[in-house]
Scaffold this motif. Structure first.
Motif, PDB file in Angstrom:
ATOM      1  N   PHE A   1      45.798  -6.572   9.057  1.00  0.00           N
ATOM      2  CA  PHE A   1      45.503  -7.895   9.608  1.00  0.00           C
ATOM      3  C   PHE A   1      46.461  -8.225  10.737  1.00  0.00           C
ATOM      4  CE2 PHE A   1      48.854  -9.078   6.554  1.00  0.00           C
ATOM      5  CZ  PHE A   1      49.620  -9.974   7.295  1.00  0.00           C
ATOM      6  N   TYR A   2      46.031  -9.187  11.546  1.00  0.00           N
ATOM      7  CA  TYR A   2      46.922  -9.891  12.470  1.00  0.00           C
ATOM      8  C   TYR A   2      46.664 -11.368  12.281  1.00  0.00           C
ATOM      9  CZ  TYR A   2      48.976 -12.122  16.476  1.00  0.00           C
ATOM     10  OH  TYR A   2      49.708 -12.969  17.257  1.00  0.00           O
ATOM     11  N   ARG A   3      47.727 -12.162  12.218  1.00  0.00           N
ATOM     12  CA  ARG A   3      47.576 -13.586  11.939  1.00  0.00           C
ATOM     13  C   ARG A   3      48.665 -14.400  12.639  1.00  0.00           C
ATOM     14  NH1 ARG A   3      51.096 -14.096   9.423  1.00  0.00           N
ATOM     15  NH2 ARG A   3      50.934 -13.927   7.175  1.00  0.00           N
ATOM     16  N   LYS A   4      48.231 -15.586  13.123  1.00  0.00           N
ATOM     17  CA  LYS A   4      49.171 -16.531  13.704  1.00  0.00           C
ATOM     18  C   LYS A   4      48.692 -17.937  13.383  1.00  0.00           C
ATOM     19  CE  LYS A   4      51.766 -17.389  17.988  1.00  0.00           C
ATOM     20  NZ  LYS A   4      51.950 -16.949  19.395  1.00  0.00           N
ATOM     21  N   THR A   5      49.600 -18.795  12.924  1.00  0.00           N
ATOM     22  CA  THR A   5      49.237 -20.167  12.579  1.00  0.00           C
ATOM     23  C   THR A   5      50.466 -21.058  12.628  1.00  0.00           C
ATOM     24  OG1 THR A   5      48.313 -21.589  10.851  1.00  0.00           O
ATOM     25  CG2 THR A   5      49.556 -19.687  10.117  1.00  0.00           C
ATOM     26  N   ASN A   6      50.227 -22.341  12.902  1.00  0.00           N
ATOM     27  CA  ASN A   6      51.305 -23.325  12.851  1.00  0.00           C
ATOM     28  C   ASN A   6      51.521 -23.863  11.441  1.00  0.00           C
ATOM     29  OD1 ASN A   6      51.794 -23.165  15.625  1.00  0.00           O
ATOM     30  ND2 ASN A   6      50.239 -24.709  16.082  1.00  0.00           N
ATOM     31  N   GLY A   7      50.604 -23.573  10.534  1.00  0.00           N
ATOM     32  CA  GLY A   7      50.758 -23.975   9.151  1.00  0.00           C
ATOM     33  C   GLY A   7      50.374 -25.423   8.900  1.00  0.00           C
ATOM     34  N   VAL A   8      50.349 -25.794   7.622  1.00  0.00           N
ATOM     35  CA  VAL A   8      50.037 -27.168   7.238  1.00  0.00           C
ATOM     36  C   VAL A   8      51.143 -28.108   7.700  1.00  0.00           C
ATOM     37  CG1 VAL A   8      49.545 -28.713   5.297  1.00  0.00           C
ATOM     38  CG2 VAL A   8      48.719 -26.346   5.262  1.00  0.00           C
ATOM     39  N   ARG A   9      52.388 -27.663   7.583  1.00  0.00           N
ATOM     40  CA  ARG A   9      53.534 -28.445   8.049  1.00  0.00           C
ATOM     41  C   ARG A   9      53.935 -27.930   9.431  1.00  0.00           C
ATOM     42  NH1 ARG A   9      55.358 -31.336   3.703  1.00  0.00           N
ATOM     43  NH2 ARG A   9      54.783 -30.536   1.647  1.00  0.00           N
ATOM     44  N   ASP A  10      53.505 -28.612  10.460  1.00  0.00           N
ATOM     45  CA  ASP A  10      53.687 -28.139  11.830  1.00  0.00           C
ATOM     46  C   ASP A  10      55.082 -28.478  12.326  1.00  0.00           C
ATOM     47  OD1 ASP A  10      53.510 -27.315  14.418  1.00  0.00           O
ATOM     48  OD2 ASP A  10      51.697 -28.453  14.894  1.00  0.00           O
TER      49      ASP A  10
ATOM     50  N   PRO B   1      57.385 -31.060  -1.994  1.00  0.00           N
ATOM     51  CA  PRO B   1      56.059 -31.405  -2.527  1.00  0.00           C
ATOM     52  C   PRO B   1      55.002 -30.360  -2.191  1.00  0.00           C
ATOM     53  CG  PRO B   1      56.447 -32.577  -0.483  1.00  0.00           C
ATOM     54  CD  PRO B   1      57.644 -31.685  -0.697  1.00  0.00           C
ATOM     55  N   LEU B   2      53.807 -30.599  -2.723  1.00  0.00           N
ATOM     56  CA  LEU B   2      52.651 -29.769  -2.417  1.00  0.00           C
ATOM     57  C   LEU B   2      52.294 -29.858  -0.936  1.00  0.00           C
ATOM     58  CD1 LEU B   2      50.295 -30.855  -5.346  1.00  0.00           C
ATOM     59  CD2 LEU B   2      51.712 -28.795  -5.265  1.00  0.00           C
ATOM     60  N   PHE B   3      51.600 -28.851  -0.447  1.00  0.00           N
ATOM     61  CA  PHE B   3      50.998 -28.942   0.877  1.00  0.00           C
ATOM     62  C   PHE B   3      49.833 -29.923   0.819  1.00  0.00           C
ATOM     63  CE2 PHE B   3      52.664 -24.495   1.102  1.00  0.00           C
ATOM     64  CZ  PHE B   3      53.573 -24.713   2.133  1.00  0.00           C
ATOM     65  N   GLY B   4      49.633 -30.663   1.902  1.00  0.00           N
ATOM     66  CA  GLY B   4      48.508 -31.580   1.986  1.00  0.00           C
ATOM     67  C   GLY B   4      47.188 -30.849   2.188  1.00  0.00           C
ATOM     68  N   ARG B   5      46.135 -31.632   2.365  1.00  0.00           N
ATOM     69  CA  ARG B   5      44.800 -31.067   2.518  1.00  0.00           C
ATOM     70  C   ARG B   5      44.767 -30.026   3.633  1.00  0.00           C
ATOM     71  NH1 ARG B   5      42.404 -35.347   4.180  1.00  0.00           N
ATOM     72  NH2 ARG B   5      41.973 -36.173   2.089  1.00  0.00           N
ATOM     73  N   SER B   6      44.141 -28.902   3.336  1.00  0.00           N
ATOM     74  CA  SER B   6      43.981 -27.844   4.339  1.00  0.00           C
ATOM     75  C   SER B   6      42.613 -27.205   4.164  1.00  0.00           C
ATOM     76  CB  SER B   6      45.077 -26.780   4.194  1.00  0.00           C
ATOM     77  OG  SER B   6      44.986 -26.127   2.938  1.00  0.00           O
ATOM     78  N   TRP B   7      42.138 -26.565   5.215  1.00  0.00           N
ATOM     79  CA  TRP B   7      40.841 -25.917   5.163  1.00  0.00           C
ATOM     80  C   TRP B   7      40.895 -24.564   5.866  1.00  0.00           C
ATOM     81  CZ3 TRP B   7      38.128 -24.518   9.571  1.00  0.00           C
ATOM     82  CH2 TRP B   7      38.606 -25.052  10.773  1.00  0.00           C
ATOM     83  N   GLU B   8      39.945 -23.723   5.518  1.00  0.00           N
ATOM     84  CA  GLU B   8      39.852 -22.411   6.151  1.00  0.00           C
ATOM     85  C   GLU B   8      38.399 -21.976   6.167  1.00  0.00           C
ATOM     86  OE1 GLU B   8      41.353 -17.852   5.320  1.00  0.00           O
ATOM     87  OE2 GLU B   8      42.787 -19.506   4.979  1.00  0.00           O
ATOM     88  N   ALA B   9      38.013 -21.324   7.247  1.00  0.00           N
ATOM     89  CA  ALA B   9      36.670 -20.759   7.371  1.00  0.00           C
ATOM     90  C   ALA B   9      36.807 -19.312   7.823  1.00  0.00           C
ATOM     91  CB  ALA B   9      35.840 -21.549   8.383  1.00  0.00           C
ATOM     92  N   SER B  10      36.023 -18.425   7.203  1.00  0.00           N
ATOM     93  CA  SER B  10      36.077 -17.022   7.591  1.00  0.00           C
ATOM     94  C   SER B  10      34.666 -16.452   7.663  1.00  0.00           C
ATOM     95  CB  SER B  10      36.917 -16.207   6.605  1.00  0.00           C
ATOM     96  OG  SER B  10      36.320 -16.190   5.324  1.00  0.00           O
ATOM     97  N   LEU B  11      34.454 -15.585   8.615  1.00  0.00           N
ATOM     98  CA  LEU B  11      33.174 -14.907   8.816  1.00  0.00           C
ATOM     99  C   LEU B  11      33.414 -13.410   8.717  1.00  0.00           C
ATOM    100  CD1 LEU B  11      30.143 -15.091   9.569  1.00  0.00           C
ATOM    101  CD2 LEU B  11      30.865 -14.909  11.973  1.00  0.00           C
ATOM    102  N   MET B  12      32.712 -12.769   7.778  1.00  0.00           N
ATOM    103  CA  MET B  12      32.900 -11.337   7.552  1.00  0.00           C
ATOM    104  C   MET B  12      31.605 -10.575   7.834  1.00  0.00           C
ATOM    105  SD  MET B  12      33.879  -9.273   4.033  1.00  0.00           S
ATOM    106  CE  MET B  12      35.658  -9.388   4.179  1.00  0.00           C
ATOM    107  N   TYR B  13      31.761  -9.423   8.444  1.00  0.00           N
ATOM    108  CA  TYR B  13      30.643  -8.508   8.655  1.00  0.00           C
ATOM    109  C   TYR B  13      31.009  -7.180   8.006  1.00  0.00           C
ATOM    110  CZ  TYR B  13      27.242  -5.443  10.866  1.00  0.00           C
ATOM    111  OH  TYR B  13      26.234  -4.533  11.076  1.00  0.00           O
ATOM    112  N   ARG B  14      30.142  -6.710   7.118  1.00  0.00           N
ATOM    113  CA  ARG B  14      30.348  -5.432   6.437  1.00  0.00           C
ATOM    114  C   ARG B  14      29.507  -4.353   7.126  1.00  0.00           C
ATOM    115  NH1 ARG B  14      32.876  -6.337   1.552  1.00  0.00           N
ATOM    116  NH2 ARG B  14      32.736  -8.467   0.733  1.00  0.00           N
TER     117      ARG B  14
ATOM    118  N   LYS C   1      52.360 -33.209   4.980  1.00  0.00           N
ATOM    119  CA  LYS C   1      52.230 -32.376   6.172  1.00  0.00           C
ATOM    120  C   LYS C   1      53.481 -32.343   7.038  1.00  0.00           C
ATOM    121  CE  LYS C   1      47.203 -32.702   6.507  1.00  0.00           C
ATOM    122  NZ  LYS C   1      46.029 -32.932   7.369  1.00  0.00           N
ATOM    123  N   GLY C   2      54.474 -33.161   6.705  1.00  0.00           N
ATOM    124  CA  GLY C   2      55.664 -33.237   7.542  1.00  0.00           C
ATOM    125  C   GLY C   2      56.724 -32.217   7.164  1.00  0.00           C
ATOM    126  N   THR C   3      57.544 -31.854   8.141  1.00  0.00           N
ATOM    127  CA  THR C   3      58.708 -31.006   7.923  1.00  0.00           C
ATOM    128  C   THR C   3      59.827 -31.481   8.829  1.00  0.00           C
ATOM    129  OG1 THR C   3      59.622 -28.774   8.104  1.00  0.00           O
ATOM    130  CG2 THR C   3      57.846 -29.325   9.608  1.00  0.00           C
TER     131      THR C   3
END
Length: 813
Positions: free
Chosen positions: A222-231, A799-812, A293-295
C-alpha cells in the motif's frame, strides 16, 4: 450468601451445560444424516475453519475442535471491523481491551486479568507463526506497532492463554498471529482506492498465482497519506509497504519464504484538555477545545530542537511520530517423511522504531497562574508572556505544558523454532521442539523538554521573561531534558519443549506439554549527570539538563523458568464440543526492568525483580450450526510478581511489584434467525483485582473494564444479477475503568456506534462505505499517566477519535 465468583461460575456452568445438552440432542437426532444443504457458505467455512496458532501439528486443527480460546477473523471480517490500527483489531476479541487512540502505533493493550500499566507486555504479534520481535513490549515499543494492515493478509488468529505458554515465544497472555495470502493455481489480483476523513488518499495492490510447476508467489502492499481525524496541520500518516511470498510445493511438504518492507510515519496522539467533574465520573469539553478532533500539536512546534548538552542541539520532527522503518524476512518449512513431521520457522527483523512525540504534563491553568508560580520559583516582581511573534498573552488565557520527547530505537532480532513430531503409538503424537531468539535494542532517549503552549487546538507556543532577567520559557521551551540515557541491550532466549496429543476415541482428545526456557540479558547503560547547557543560570529552562557523563554501567541477568499446560476436548456432536485447560506460564524481566533496577536486578535473595508467574484455568463450550454459533468460556487467572514503572511529569520514576487474580466469562455468539440476517455478540465480564502489594491489594486491575461487549447486526440484500449490498453496524460498550493501580483516576464507561455498507457488483467490483463513532461520543481511553491522582476541573486525558468516514473502491482481477 454465595460470593460473586461462585455465582458467576454457577451461571456459566449452567449456561454451558444447557447449550451442551441442546447440542447433544441435535447431534443424536441427526447423527446418521448428511450436513444440512441449507447451511450457508459462511457457516460451512466456519465449520471447516482450521487454526494453526498454539497447535503442535503443522496442519492445524478445526477451530470448533480446539481445546483453547481463540478468535479468528478473515479478510472480509477485518475490513468490516474498520480498524484504525493493528491494535484496533483486538476490539473483535473478548477478554482483550486495546487503547488504540494514539494512532497507528503506541497502543496500550490489556489482557483479561493480567496487570499491566501501559504498552502490551502480554500480547505477542506474529506473522506466519513467527514473532516479529521476540519481546512483546519495551519502553516506547509494543508489538502491534511493528505491523501494518493491508490486502496481503488472509486472516488473523488471536489465541488467549491456552497452549501458547509452550510453543513459539511462550506468551502466556494473547498471541496475535497474522497469516499471509499464498499463491494458488488460480491467479487473483486486486486494486483498491480509499478516501475519507483527513483527506485520506490510499491505494492497495495485491497479486498472487502460480509461477511454474510447484512454485507460487504473491506480491502486494500500500501507499497512504492522510491528515488524520485530529489534524495537526501536517500529515498524520505518510508511508508505504510491500510484501512478497514465494512458496514451493514439496512431496508431502511445503516451503514458504516471505519478506516485508515498511516505511511509515505516524503521528502519535496523547492527552488533550478536558473538564472533569464528580470525581471523574463526568467528562466534558474544555472551553474552546474539540476533544474529538482537536490536538495540541501544530506546525509551529512541528520542528523542534533538543538541547542535549553544551553546544549540542538536535533537530526533530513531530510528523515522524511513532513510525516504522523496518525489514522482515522469514520462512516456514513443513515436511512429512517416514512417519515423521518436521516443521521449522524463522524470522529476521531489522528496523528503526523511533518515537518523536508530544507527551502532556500538568493539567491546564491560566497564564496568570503560571506567571505567579514562575515568579515564586525564580524571584522578580513582574512576568511578561508573549507569543513567538511578540504579541502579549492575556492572563486569562488557558495554557498547558507538554514535553516534546525524542526516543531513537534501533532494533534487531532473529528467532527460530524447530519442531519434530511422530505418532509413536496409535492416535498418540509426541512433539519435541526448540526455540531460539537473539535480539537487541540500541536506545538514545531525550525525555522532558517541556513546552508552554495555549490550551487550544493547534496550540501556539509562549515565551515568558521576568523583570529580574530570568528567562522562564524560550521559543516555548520551559523545561530541560530530565532523562537522557543511551544504552545498548542484548538478549538471548533458548527454550525446549515436549508436547503429547492423544486421541482416546472419537469423542475425547487430550494434550499436555512442558517447556523449559532460559533468558540472558546484557546491557551497557550510560551514567547520567545534570548541567546547564548554555552556562547561563538566568535561562532556567535548560538548567539541570540530564546528560551522559561518558561513563557506562554494565548490567547482566540470567533467568530460567518452566511452563506447563494440560487440556482436553470432548465432542458432543460433529460440530460442538466442551473443553477444559490449565496452564502455568511466566514472563521474564525486560531490558527496561534491568535498567530501572540497576545493580539490584541480579538474581539472589535480595532480588527486587522476580520472574512473574501466571496460572490460568479455562472451561468452555463451542458449537457451529446454521441457526447459531457459540464460543463461551470461563477463565481464572493468578498472577505473581509483575514490576511496574510510571514516569511522572517531573521526571521522577515510580517502581512497584504486585500480583493479581481474576475470574471472568468470554462470549462470541452469532445468531442467524432468518436468511441473510446475522446477529453477533462478543464481549466479556471479569472481576480482576490486585494482590500482594498492601498499597493496591483489592483494587481493580488498572485500565481493564469489568464489562465490555460489541453487538453487530448484518443484513444482506440481493439486488439481482449477482449484485448485493451488505449493511452492518456495531454498538460497543466499554465499562468504567481505573487509570492507575491505586484506583484514584476514574475513567467513566462509554459507548460508540459504527456503521458500514458493502456493495458488490458481480464478482469483480466492491464499494465499501464505513463510519466510526457516528454519534461523536466522548469517551476516555487513558487518563494523565504522568500524574498519580485524578481530580475535578481541567485535566489532560486521551479521548476517542470523533466521527470519521472512509470509502473504498476495489476491483478484483
Amino acid at each position: 450468601m454465595k460470593s460473586p465468583n461462585t455465582l458467576l461460575l454457577s451461571s456459566i456452568t449452567l449456561a454451558v451445560l444447557t447449550l451442551a445438552q441442546q447440542a447433544q440432542a441435535q447431534a443424536q437426532a441427526g447423527a446418521d444424516q448428511a450436513p444440512s444443504p441449507a447451511a450457508s457458505k459462511e457457516v460451512q467455512a466456519e465449520i471447516q475453519q482450521v487454526v494453526v496458532t498454539g497447535v503442535a501439528a503443522a496442519g492445524g486443527i478445526r477451530k470448533v475442535d480446539s481445546a483453547f480460546s481463540i478468535t479468528t477473523a478473515n479478510e472480509e471480517q477485518l475490513k468490516a471491523a474498520s480498524p484504525t490500527s493493528t491494535a484496533d483489531i483486538l476490539k473483535l476479541v473478548p477478554g482483550v481491551y486495546a487503547e488504540a487512540t494514539g494512532g497507528q502505533s503506541g497502543a496500550n493493550i490489556e489482557v483479561r486479568g493480567f496487570p499491566s500499566g501501559s504498552d502490551s507486555p502480554f500480547v505477542s504479534v506474529q506473522m506466519q507463526g513467527n514473532p516479529i520481535y521476540p519481546v512483546p513490549t519495551l519502553s516506547f515499543f509494543e508489538g502491534s506497532s511493528a505491523f501494518r494492515l493491508d490486502d496481503t493478509i488472509e486472516r488473523v488468529e488471536v489465541l488467549r492463554g491456552g497452549p501458547s505458554t509452550i510453543f513459539s515465544s511462550g506468551q502466556p497472555g494473547a498471541t496475535m498471529n497474522f497469516i499471509l495470502k499464498k499463491g494458488t493455481d488460480t491467479p487473483e489480483g486486486s486494486i483498491r482506492f480509499s478516501t475519507g476523513t483527513g483527506e485520506l488518499r490510499r491505494v492497495d495492490l495485491f497479486y498472487g498465482g502460480k509461477i511454474s510447476d510447484g512454485w507460487y508467489g504473491t506480491v502486494g502492499g500500500f501507499y497512504r497519506k492522510t491528515n488524520g481525524v485530529r489534524d495537526a496541520g501536517f500529515p498524520a500518516d505518510d508511508g508505504s509497504q510491500i510484501t512478497a511470498t514465494l512458496t514451493r510445493k514439496l512431496d508431502q511438504g511445503e516451503l514458504t519464504l516471505y519478506a516485508r518492507r515498511t516505511n511509515d510515519k505516524n503521528a502519535f496522539y496523547t492527552g488533550v484538555p478536558l473538564i472533569s467533574s464528580n470525581e471523574g465520573r463526568s467528562i466534558s469539553e474544555f472551553p474552546g477545545f474539540d476533544p474529538l478532533k482537536g490536538t495540541l500539536m501544530s506546525n509551529e512546534m512541528r520542528r523542534f530542537t533538543v538541547e542535549a548538552g553544551p553546544g549540542k542541539t538536535l533537530n526533530y520532527n513531530l510528523g515522524d511520530g511513532r513510525g516504522l522503518k523496518a525489514t522482515v524476512f522469514g520462512a516456514e518449512f513443513d515436511q512429512k517423511f517416514g512417519g515423521w513431521t518436521v516443521s521449522n520457522k524463522f524470522n529476521r527483523f531489522d528496523g528503526d522504531m523511533n518515537t518523536i512525540a508530544m507527551f502532556t504534563g500538568n493539567n491546564p491553568l491560566s497564564m496568570g497562574a503560571y506567571n505567579t508560580a514562575a515568579l515564586k520559583a525564580n524571584g522578580g516582581t513582574a512576568a511578561t508572556a508573549t507569543y513567538l511573534d511578540g504579541t502579549p498573552v492575556a492572563d486569562s488565557q488557558q495554557v498547558v505544558q507538554a514535553g516534546l520527547w525524542a526516543v531513537e530505537k534501533k532494533m534487531k532480532s532473529f528467532s527460530d523454532e524447530l519442531r519434530v513430531s511422530k505418532e509413536w503409538m496409535k492416535d498418540n503424537v509426541v512433539t519435541v521442539g526448540g526455540y531460539f531468539a537473539d535480539y537487541s535494542s540500541d536506545d538514545t532517549w531525550y525525555l522532558g523538554s517541556s513546552h508552554l503552549m495555549t490550551a487550544v487546538p493547534n496550540a501556539r507556543l509562549i515565551n515568558v521573561k521576568l523583570n529580574n532577567g530570568v528567562v522562564v520559557a524560550n521559543n516555548g521551551k520551559d523545561g530541560p531534558v530530565f532523562y537522557a540515557p543511551n544504552a545498548s541491550y542484548d538478549g538471548r532466549n533458548t527454550a525446549f519443549y515436549i508436547s503429547n496429543g492423544w486421541k482416546l476415541n472419537e469423542q475425547v482428545r487430550l494434550d499436555a506439554g512442558v517447556r523449559r526456557e532460559r533468558q540472558k540479558l546484557d546491557a551497557t547503560i550510560s551514567q547520567l549527570t545534570t548541567g546547564d547547557t548554555d552556562g547561563n543560570p538566568l535561562t532556567v529552562y535548560n538548567n539541570n539538563t540530564s546528560m551522559p557523563t561518558g561513563a557506562y554501567t554494565a548490567l547482566h541477568r540470567s533467568d530460567s523458568a518452566t511452563s506447563f499446560t494440560v487440556g482436553g476436548n470432548y465432542k458432543l456432536g460433529k460440530d460442538s464440543s466442551l473443553f477444559a485447560r490449565a496452564n502455568t506460564g511466566h514472563t521474564f524481566v525486560s531490558f527496561d526492568d534491568l535498567r530501572n533496577a540497576g545493580s539490584q536486578a541480579k538474581v539472589d535473595d535480595r532480588n527486587v525483580l522476580p520472574t512473574p508467574k501466571i496460572k490460568q484455568i479455562e472451561v468452555g463450550y463451542k458449537t457451529v450450526g446454521q441457526l447459531f454459533s457459540a464460543y463461551i468460556n470461563y477463565f481464572h487467572t493468578e498472577f505473581d510478581g509483575i514490576a511496574f514503572q510510571q514516569i511522572l511529569a517531573n521526571g521522577n520514576i515510580l517502581n512497584s511489584v504486585s500480583g493479581s487474580k481474576g475470574n471472568g466469562v468470554e462470549v462470541e455468539f452469532a445468531v442467524r434467525p432468518v436468511r441473510d440476517l446475522t446477529l453477533n455478540l462478543t464481549g466479556n465480564y471479569q472481576d480482576s483485582t490486585y494482590k500482594d502489594n498492601p498499597l493496591t491489594a483489592g483494587k481493580q486491575v488498572q485500565r481493564q473494564p469489568k464489562l465490555q461487549f460489541r453487538f453487530t447486526p448484518t443484513y444482506r440484500v440481493g439486488l439481482g444479477e449477482n449484485n448485493a449490498v451488505k449493511l452492518y453496524g456495531t454498538y460497543t460498550q466499554i465499562g468504567a475503568r481505573w487509570a492507575d493501580q491505586a484506583n484514584q483516576q476514574y475513567l467513566p464507561k462509554y459507548h460508540t456506534v459504527d456503521l458500514g455498507a458493502l456493495f458488490t457488483f458481480g464478482e469483480k467490483i466492491e464499494l465499501r462505505l464505513s463510519a466510526n463513532n457516528v454519534g461523536n461520543q466522548l469517551g476516555l481511553t487513558e487518563g494523565n499517566s504522568r500524574l498519580t491522582t485524578g481530580n475535578s476541573g481541567p485535566i489532560n486525558a486521551r479521548p476517542l477519535f470523533g466521527r470519521s468516514w472512509e470509502a473504498s473502491l476495489m476491483y478484483r482481477f
